[in-house]
Design a protein around this motif. Sequence first.
Motif, mmCIF file in Angstrom:
data_model
loop_
_atom_site.group_PDB
_atom_site.id
_atom_site.type_symbol
_atom_site.label_atom_id
_atom_site.label_comp_id
_atom_site.label_asym_id
_atom_site.label_seq_id
_atom_site.Cartn_x
_atom_site.Cartn_y
_atom_site.Cartn_z
ATOM 1 N N HIS A 188 51.210 35.583 42.960
ATOM 2 C CA HIS A 188 51.658 34.180 42.956
ATOM 3 C C HIS A 188 50.556 33.287 42.376
ATOM 4 N N THR A 189 49.307 33.554 42.781
ATOM 5 C CA THR A 189 48.175 32.759 42.302
ATOM 6 C C THR A 189 48.020 32.895 40.791
ATOM 7 N N LEU A 190 48.058 34.123 40.312
ATOM 8 C CA LEU A 190 47.916 34.359 38.874
ATOM 9 C C LEU A 190 49.049 33.705 38.094
ATOM 10 N N GLN A 191 50.263 33.799 38.619
ATOM 11 C CA GLN A 191 51.406 33.218 37.921
ATOM 12 C C GLN A 191 51.285 31.705 37.798
ATOM 13 N N ALA A 192 50.654 31.057 38.788
ATOM 14 C CA ALA A 192 50.455 29.604 38.705
ATOM 15 C C ALA A 192 49.626 29.249 37.479
ATOM 16 N N PHE A 193 48.605 30.051 37.188
ATOM 17 C CA PHE A 193 47.759 29.786 36.029
ATOM 18 C C PHE A 193 48.479 30.117 34.726
ATOM 19 N N TYR A 194 49.284 31.171 34.719
ATOM 20 C CA TYR A 194 50.057 31.494 33.509
ATOM 21 C C TYR A 194 51.121 30.433 33.250
ATOM 22 N N ARG A 195 51.678 29.857 34.320
ATOM 23 C CA ARG A 195 52.643 28.764 34.128
ATOM 24 C C ARG A 195 51.968 27.553 33.505
ATOM 25 N N TYR A 196 50.735 27.322 33.920
ATOM 26 C CA TYR A 196 49.990 26.204 33.345
ATOM 27 C C TYR A 196 49.775 26.419 31.841
ATOM 28 N N SER A 197 49.389 27.629 31.458
ATOM 29 C CA SER A 197 49.125 27.911 30.043
ATOM 30 C C SER A 197 49.270 29.399 29.755
ATOM 31 N N SER A 198 50.041 29.719 28.747
ATOM 32 C CA SER A 198 50.205 31.132 28.359
ATOM 33 C C SER A 198 48.982 31.649 27.606
ATOM 34 N N SER A 199 48.106 30.731 27.164
ATOM 35 C CA SER A 199 46.935 31.153 26.387
ATOM 36 C C SER A 199 45.646 31.162 27.201
ATOM 37 N N ILE A 200 45.728 30.823 28.483
ATOM 38 C CA ILE A 200 44.524 30.830 29.313
ATOM 39 C C ILE A 200 43.991 32.254 29.434
ATOM 40 N N LYS A 201 42.683 32.394 29.432
ATOM 41 C CA LYS A 201 42.049 33.713 29.540
ATOM 42 C C LYS A 201 41.621 33.917 30.998
ATOM 43 N N ILE A 202 42.252 34.887 31.665
ATOM 44 C CA ILE A 202 42.027 35.083 33.102
ATOM 45 C C ILE A 202 41.158 36.302 33.365
ATOM 46 N N ILE A 203 40.170 36.104 34.226
ATOM 47 C CA ILE A 203 39.314 37.192 34.699
ATOM 48 C C ILE A 203 39.583 37.351 36.187
ATOM 49 N N LEU A 204 40.098 38.496 36.569
ATOM 50 C CA LEU A 204 40.404 38.786 37.972
ATOM 51 C C LEU A 204 39.277 39.624 38.550
ATOM 52 N N VAL A 205 38.616 39.088 39.577
ATOM 53 C CA VAL A 205 37.486 39.771 40.197
ATOM 54 C C VAL A 205 37.934 40.382 41.525
ATOM 55 N N LEU A 206 37.888 41.702 41.579
ATOM 56 C CA LEU A 206 38.309 42.453 42.767
ATOM 57 C C LEU A 206 37.227 43.453 43.162
ATOM 58 N N PRO A 207 37.141 43.801 44.458
ATOM 59 C CA PRO A 207 36.273 44.916 44.831
ATOM 60 C C PRO A 207 36.720 46.177 44.085
ATOM 61 N N GLU A 208 35.778 46.959 43.619
ATOM 62 C CA GLU A 208 36.127 48.150 42.839
ATOM 63 C C GLU A 208 37.040 49.088 43.624
ATOM 64 N N ASP A 209 36.862 49.120 44.934
ATOM 65 C CA ASP A 209 37.697 49.982 45.787
ATOM 66 C C ASP A 209 39.162 49.557 45.766
ATOM 67 N N ASP A 210 39.442 48.325 45.343
ATOM 68 C CA ASP A 210 40.817 47.808 45.339
ATOM 69 C C ASP A 210 41.507 47.947 43.979
#
Length: 223
Positions: A37-59
């Motif tokens: 849901h969080t990621l989709q909010a940013f894609y709705r704002y702009s289809s050209s935004i460059k997103i970096i998702l930071v997750l624990p490697e175990d996930d």
Amino acid sequence: MNATEYAIIVAGGKGTRIKSKLPKQFLELKGLPILMHTLQAFYRYSSSIKIILVLPEDDFETWEGLCKKHNFSQPLILQKGGDSRFQSVKNGLDKIDSDGLVAIHDGVRPLVSEDIIGASFRLAAVHQCAVASVRLKDSIRMTDQDNTKAVDRSKFRLIQTPQTFQVDLIKNAYRVKEDASFTDDASVAEYSGHIISLFEGSYENIKITTPEDLIVAEALMRK
């Protein structure tokens, strides 16, 4: 020429306070993991935004499984998180190799609106920094061991994300040694001598931390 817009979504929660074995960012909200849901909010704002998702490697494996399950194939850069939020944001910033503007946002704030994201970028383009905040609704008191004292709540703000910065400014700020006083990105930037510009966030832009927050978020999404 418009500045390149980036978003670093930090999602390193363990689900302890929400009493879940599954990390809270992966819990479902209206049939979809909170993080999506969080990621989709940013894609709705702009289809050209460059997103970096930071997750624990175990996930990583869990995330890849959820992407397959929900047919989630939006483009993003996956980055390994660190032992703290500070280290995770720093790792995310390492994936940005050009100047522009970057919004840093909690993965478990899924109700952030396109308007707030847009305002953060517009204001950061002018002021180099824009941090979402809201006014306090309740009275507050300052306490020490023996006494309490009423405080003027109009002088205080509750700080949210996104916290958006000119890329070089925040990358340089994150070159300092980590300190316990760094509670968010604004505090890191402030430590490096930068003035923090606040803008009006939203009371609906809640951070999902407890079981009650999930109930509130579901109610808000039904509006």
